[in-house]
Design an enzyme around this catalytic site. Structure first.
Site, PDB file in Angstrom:
ATOM      1  N   SER A   1       0.638  -1.261  -0.094  1.00 21.78           N
ATOM      2  CA  SER A   1       0.160   0.090  -0.118  1.00 21.78           C
ATOM      3  C   SER A   1       0.933   1.367   0.021  1.00 21.78           C
ATOM      4  O   SER A   1      -0.018   2.264   0.032  1.00 21.78           O
ATOM      5  CB  SER A   1      -0.979   0.115   1.057  1.00 21.78           C
ATOM      6  OG  SER A   1      -2.051  -0.750   0.949  1.00 21.78           O
TER       7      SER A   1
ATOM      8  N   LYS B   1       0.102   3.988  -2.739  1.00 25.36           N
ATOM      9  CA  LYS B   1      -0.932   4.860  -2.447  1.00 25.36           C
ATOM     10  C   LYS B   1      -0.267   6.218  -2.388  1.00 25.36           C
ATOM     11  O   LYS B   1      -1.032   7.386  -2.576  1.00 25.36           O
ATOM     12  CB  LYS B   1      -1.682   4.546  -1.307  1.00 25.36           C
ATOM     13  CG  LYS B   1      -2.735   3.376  -1.607  1.00 25.36           C
ATOM     14  CD  LYS B   1      -3.496   2.666  -0.415  1.00 25.36           C
ATOM     15  CE  LYS B   1      -4.346   1.535  -0.879  1.00 25.36           C
ATOM     16  NZ  LYS B   1      -4.692   0.833   0.188  1.00 25.36           N
TER      17      LYS B   1
ATOM     18  N   SER C   1      -5.648   3.740   4.385  1.00 27.55           N
ATOM     19  CA  SER C   1      -5.161   2.705   3.394  1.00 27.55           C
ATOM     20  C   SER C   1      -6.508   2.129   2.583  1.00 27.55           C
ATOM     21  O   SER C   1      -6.563   0.941   2.171  1.00 27.55           O
ATOM     22  CB  SER C   1      -4.344   1.555   4.036  1.00 27.55           C
ATOM     23  OG  SER C   1      -3.592   1.282   2.840  1.00 27.55           O
TER      24      SER C   1
ATOM     25  N   LYS D   1       3.261   6.437   4.952  1.00 27.38           N
ATOM     26  CA  LYS D   1       2.254   5.456   4.486  1.00 27.38           C
ATOM     27  C   LYS D   1       2.755   4.113   4.889  1.00 27.38           C
ATOM     28  O   LYS D   1       3.762   3.814   4.436  1.00 27.38           O
ATOM     29  CB  LYS D   1       2.009   5.603   2.847  1.00 27.38           C
ATOM     30  CG  LYS D   1       1.031   4.632   2.423  1.00 27.38           C
ATOM     31  CD  LYS D   1      -0.458   5.310   3.018  1.00 27.38           C
ATOM     32  CE  LYS D   1      -1.474   4.257   2.664  1.00 27.38           C
ATOM     33  NZ  LYS D   1      -1.369   2.934   3.538  1.00 27.38           N
TER      34      LYS D   1
END
Length: 380
Positions: free
Chosen positions: A60, A63, A115, A224
């Site tokens: 993720s 992202k 997320s 992140k």
């Protein structure tokens, strides 16, 4: 025989010398990640790395690219209608409803803090026209940034494609690029966000999954998280202390929180930002023609260790004044040279030297073009 003894003495001396040089791996400590990197945000200097150029699954942290493309689209205040494809996204979710209308900005917060894979699909469809169209934009932006060992196949990072990968170094480049954007910095550094929840009496409350930001490391400014069964734990974070802004990336890291803290502590302990201000640069210029007529737009800066401070020096390059310039100042260009900061023989930073016209100042447009040409970052 005598020659053999001399060679042995030399070998022993060299061994002792190199054993005294600090080993970056030892300084950071044991890093659990298969790939890791610590980069200074503004210069891009790599302060520590471990297998940073090996291609791996990234989960993720993908992202980050999805978020910055959404922000740069200029559509953050526009309303998105959530599709059935977005609602069917597997894995982590912000629980969007089919047909729901939601601001693109809210989707980006849901994407970065929780997320949400459903948010990633909704963003991709709206910004790119389709998921496939958005993936094209992702790879186009990756090429622009210089992410040479990266390929994106989706906007969320799920393990549904073999051709979706990056490296620790490339992800640091992406975060370096994204952190130039003011809105991205705000979103990535938000601990809690409230978003509308149509049909319900309460708002959605999204708390950031980045534990470094929320409770583990006081100097963390954003980041992140990521995880899939095949990628394992992935993490990109940023931290700032005493004027030093750092980026840390780990891929496949069982102990990623501590990996990042160890890298940051090493960076903050061993490096400082060396600065050469405008006065010091201008004072190096002895040409009478330019006296009190030139300026630079910012300080020269570069992260260095205490030992490296002694190796820094500045060189000034100026256009030799032409005879006609004395007759008509309008012939003098806005940019008349540059100041370059060197670490030993390597140029590590540079700024343009600007001529101060008496009749009209340098236009913002010309300075903007110059910054773009030199690769100087600014807020998006």
């Amino acid at each position: 025989m005598e020659l053999g003894k001399r060679c042995m003495v030399l070998i022993i001396a060299l061994t002792m010398f190199f054993s005294c040089i600090p080993n970056k791996t030892e300084a950071v400590g044991e890093v659990s990640a298969q790939s890791a990197i610590l980069m200074e945000q503004h210069s891009g200097r790599v302060l520590f790395e471990k297998d940073a150029h090996t291609k791996r699954r990234i989960a993720s942290i993908t992202k980050i690219m999805t978020a910055i493309l959404a922000i740069e689209s200029g559509k953050m205040d526009e309303t998105v209608t959530v599709s059935s494809r977005a609602v069917r996204a597997e894995g982590s979710s912000v629980y969007l409803k089919e047909g729901e209308k939601i601001k693109l900005r809210d989707l980006v917060y849901g994407l970065m803090l929780r997320s949400g894979n459903d948010a990633a699909i909704a963003i991709a469809e709206y910004v790119g026209g389709s998921v496939e169209g958005f993936v094209f934009l992702m790879n186009q932006k990756a090429a622009e940034i210089g992410m040479r060992d990266t390929e994106f196949a989706n906007p969320h990072g799920l393990d549904d494609a073999e051709n979706h990968y990056s490296t620790a170094y490339d992800m640091a480049l992406l975060m370096q690029y994204a952190m130039q954007n003011k809105e991205f910095r705000k979103i990535a550094g938000t601990k809690v966000y409230r978003a509308p929840n149509p049909g319900e009496k309460w708002d959605r409350v999204w708390r950031n999954k980045n534990k470094l930001l929320t409770k583990l490391y006081e100097y963390c400014t954003g980041g992140k998280t990521g995880y899939t069964k095949r990628a394992k734990r992935t993490l990109v974070t940023t931290a700032s202390k005493d004027g030093l802004d750092l980026i840390a990336v780990t891929l496949d890291a069982p102990d990623d929180w501590n990996d990042h803290i160890a890298m940051y502590e090493y960076g903050f302990e061993d490096y400082v930002i060396a600065k050469v201000d405008d006065k010091r640069m201008i004072n190096k210029i002895k040409d009478d023609f330019y006296h009190n007529k030139i300026r630079v737009s910012r300080d020269l800066m570069y992260p260095v260790t205490e030992e490296e401070m002694k190796q820094l020096h500045v060189k000034i390059q100026l256009i030799k004044p032409k005879k006609e310039w004395k007759k008509d100042e309008r012939d003098i260009p806005d940019v008349v040279g540059k100041a370059v900061l060197y670490l030993d023989d390597e140029a590590v930073d540079e700024v343009p030297i600007l001529y101060e016209h008496s009749s009209n100042a340098v236009s913002n447009d010309s300075i903007g073009k110059l910054f773009f040409f030199l690769g100087v970052g600014n807020d998006g």
